[in-house]
Design a protein around this motif. Structure first.
Motif, short mmCIF file in Angstrom:
data_model
loop_
_atom_site.label_atom_id
_atom_site.label_comp_id
_atom_site.label_asym_id
_atom_site.label_seq_id
_atom_site.Cartn_x
_atom_site.Cartn_y
_atom_site.Cartn_z
N SER A 433 0.83 -1.21 0.00
CA SER A 433 0.00 0.00 0.00
C SER A 433 0.86 1.26 0.00
O SER A 433 0.58 2.22 -0.73
CB SER A 433 -0.93 -0.01 1.22
N TRP A 434 1.92 1.25 0.79
CA TRP A 434 2.81 2.41 0.86
C TRP A 434 3.57 2.61 -0.44
O TRP A 434 3.73 3.73 -0.93
CB TRP A 434 3.77 2.23 2.03
N ARG A 435 3.98 1.53 -1.06
CA ARG A 435 4.72 1.62 -2.32
C ARG A 435 3.83 2.18 -3.43
O ARG A 435 4.26 3.02 -4.23
CB ARG A 435 5.25 0.25 -2.70
N ASN A 436 2.58 1.75 -3.48
CA ASN A 436 1.66 2.26 -4.50
C ASN A 436 1.39 3.74 -4.31
O ASN A 436 1.28 4.49 -5.30
CB ASN A 436 0.35 1.47 -4.47
N TYR A 437 1.26 4.16 -3.07
CA TYR A 437 0.99 5.58 -2.84
C TYR A 437 2.19 6.44 -3.22
O TYR A 437 2.03 7.53 -3.78
CB TYR A 437 0.63 5.82 -1.37
N LEU A 438 3.39 5.97 -2.94
CA LEU A 438 4.58 6.71 -3.35
C LEU A 438 4.67 6.81 -4.88
O LEU A 438 5.05 7.85 -5.42
CB LEU A 438 5.84 6.02 -2.81
N ARG A 439 4.26 5.74 -5.57
CA ARG A 439 4.28 5.78 -7.03
C ARG A 439 3.26 6.80 -7.55
O ARG A 439 3.53 7.53 -8.52
CB ARG A 439 3.97 4.39 -7.58
N ASN A 440 2.11 6.86 -6.91
CA ASN A 440 1.11 7.84 -7.33
C ASN A 440 1.59 9.27 -7.11
O ASN A 440 1.38 10.16 -7.95
CB ASN A 440 -0.20 7.62 -6.56
N GLY A 467 13.91 3.50 -2.47
CA GLY A 467 14.38 2.86 -1.24
C GLY A 467 13.52 1.68 -0.85
O GLY A 467 14.03 0.64 -0.40
N VAL A 468 12.20 1.81 -1.00
CA VAL A 468 11.30 0.71 -0.67
C VAL A 468 11.55 -0.49 -1.58
O VAL A 468 11.58 -1.64 -1.14
CB VAL A 468 9.83 1.17 -0.76
N ILE A 469 11.74 -0.22 -2.87
CA ILE A 469 12.00 -1.31 -3.82
C ILE A 469 13.30 -2.02 -3.49
O ILE A 469 13.38 -3.26 -3.50
CB ILE A 469 12.02 -0.76 -5.26
#
Length: 482
Positions: A433-440, A467-469
């Motif tokens: 969820s956090w990774r998707n929001y950062l991408r948005n 960093g998350v990836i």
């Protein structure tokens, strides 16, 4: 021939002498300004138009060309006026998007008006056994005046002889210990202050077997250290300090003397007392929590930027001071105390970033500080990470009313909360969820977005996403290796 006139060959030499300096050109009497050049330009064009018009009047066939030139000149002027109006309208629209000024730099006013305590005159060091032994010794070769004994001790302290005598005797009198601590915390003599600090760091140090080198009956207590820092003008515990932003502190710094001179000695003795716990606990857990809050707040004072190494060592000593059973609850209480006094701006990010320790306790403190700051910002009574994540990820960056600066702070704090410790690394739904929001955030904010802090939010989200990836791929690699 007149006697005073020069000879003929002298006149010729004067005219042809190459060594004579050439005369300087005469200075201009007036500097031509930009307005004069513009006037000259318009007047020249005006004369040319009149000349062209006169010529066209003589030649009837060219009259139409003159009219065409006037029409072209008029059309160009109208286009220029239209362009100026368009630019002005765009500037007005840009101001309406966000009329706020840029965010001030981090920094808070931690120290105010300093006062000199009355404790300096109550040391009673003249009656110590050390001075009496010197005055009774007949082999010294001089008589020691007891009334001037404090000055004699100051000389011994600054020359290092007092510390050598203490190590030789193996103990420190209470009056001498109290006197040196007072000099360290309050003396304006820099050399005396540094010598007293070295004295206390030495007597509080342990040997390789974690045993004391010198017997101590008197130790620096929390009340003594708290009274000292309050006399320095410490303001972080006072009500209303949360509103003291970096802008006001920058203005007030012109009136104040800056941080107290003895703050380095104060920080060093706190660190030495924490390391002494292997032998004896000087502070209770609640007192250590209070000192932890004070040391964390010192990172917000711009006048103490040169003491980051000293402050970092003291902070690490305080973190390691607690027992395993005490640490978790004390850390949460200290994080709550700091979060209640720091506003949600660059100051809170400064606080979190200054906890640079790589041990598990430092990571836990960094994560708890981020959690408590987010909890207070959203007005939650219970610090629930999943709920905070949902509140952050529901912020729509496309809305004009979106506070992008606050979102920037949320992004940094959420990253510290989720990845400072390993508590959420294995929770796939949270990380996804956090990774998707950062991408948005990194894709939905365009490069032409003029909103306040839009470029920084886009760049920070892109940086955190990478960093998350990387963290996720590293964790997957570790799992496959197992």
């Amino acid at each position: 021939m007149v006697m005073d006139e020069p000879l003929d060959f002298e006149k010729e030499g004067e005219e042809e002498d190459p060594l004579l300096a050439a005369p300087r050109p005469a200075k201009r009497k007036k500097v031509i300004g930009l307005d004069d050049l513009l006037l000259d330009y318009y007047e020249t064009n005006k004369d040319e138009r009149k000349r062209n018009k006169a010529e066209n009047s003589k030649h009837g066939s060219r009259g139409d060309n003159s009219d065409n030139l006037d029409e072209m000149f008029r059309a160009n002027s109208e286009k220029e006026i239209k362009i100026c109006k368009i630019v002005e309208s765009l500037e007005e629209e840009a101001k309406k998007v966000d009329a706020r000024e840029d965010v001030p730099l981090w920094g808070k006013k931690i120290f105010g008006c300093q006062k000199r305590p009355s404790i300096l005159s109550d040391t009673c060091v003249e009656n110590c056994q050390l001075l009496k032994s010197f005055s009774a010794d007949e082999h010294l070769g001089f008589d020691l005046d007891i009334d001037k004994g404090e000055g004699f001790l100051e000389g011994m302290l600054m020359d290092g002889w007092l510390l050598k005598l203490v190590h030789l005797s193996g103990s420190v009198e209470d009056s001498v210990a109290s006197w040196t601590l007072t000099k360290m915390l309050y003396s304006s003599n820099k050399k005396l202050q540094v010598s007293a600090t070295d004295f206390w760091e030495s007597v509080l140090s342990l040997d390789e077997g974690d045993k004391v080198l010198v017997k101590l009956g008197y130790l620096p207590t929390f009340s003594v250290l708290k009274r000292a820092i309050l006399s320095y003008g410490y303001l972080f515990d006072a009500p209303g300090t949360k509103a003291s932003t970096s802008a006001s502190s920058a203005a007030d710094s012109l009136e104040d003397d800056g941080p107290p001179e003895n703050i380095i000695a104060w920080v060093k003795v706190v660190s030495a007392c924490c390391k002494f716990r292997k032998v004896r606990s000087i502070f209770s857990p609640s007192e250590a929590e209070h000192l932890l809050v004070i040391v964390i707040s010192l990172f917000l004072d711009r006048g103490l930027e040169g003491l980051l190494l000293v402050l970092g060592d003291c902070l690490n000593s305080l973190i390691l001071y607690f027992n395993v059973s005490e640490w978790e609850n004390s850390c949460v209480r200290a994080a709550e105390s700091v979060a209640q006094r720091v506003s949600l701006d660059l100051n809170c990010l400064r606080i979190v970033d200054c906890i640079t320790g790589t041990n598990d306790r430092s990571k836990f403190l960094r994560s708890q500080l981020a959690l408590q700051l987010l909890k207070i910002s959203f007005g939650l009574k219970v610090a629930n990470v999943e709920r905070i994540l949902k509140l952050v990820t529901t912020i729509n960056v496309k809305e004009k009313e979106c506070d992008l600066f606050k979102l920037y702070v949320y992004l940094v704090l959420m990253d510290k909360l989720l990845f400072s410790t390993d508590a959420f690394r294995d929770k796939t739904m949270v990380v996804h969820s956090w990774r998707n929001y950062l991408r948005n955030c990194s894709t939905q904010i365009g490069c032409s977005d003029w909103r306040f802090y839009a470029p920084k939010v886009r760049n920070k989200a892109s940086y955190l996403l990478q960093g998350v990836i990387l963290k996720r791929s590293a964790d997957c690699g570790n799992v496959s290796a197992r």
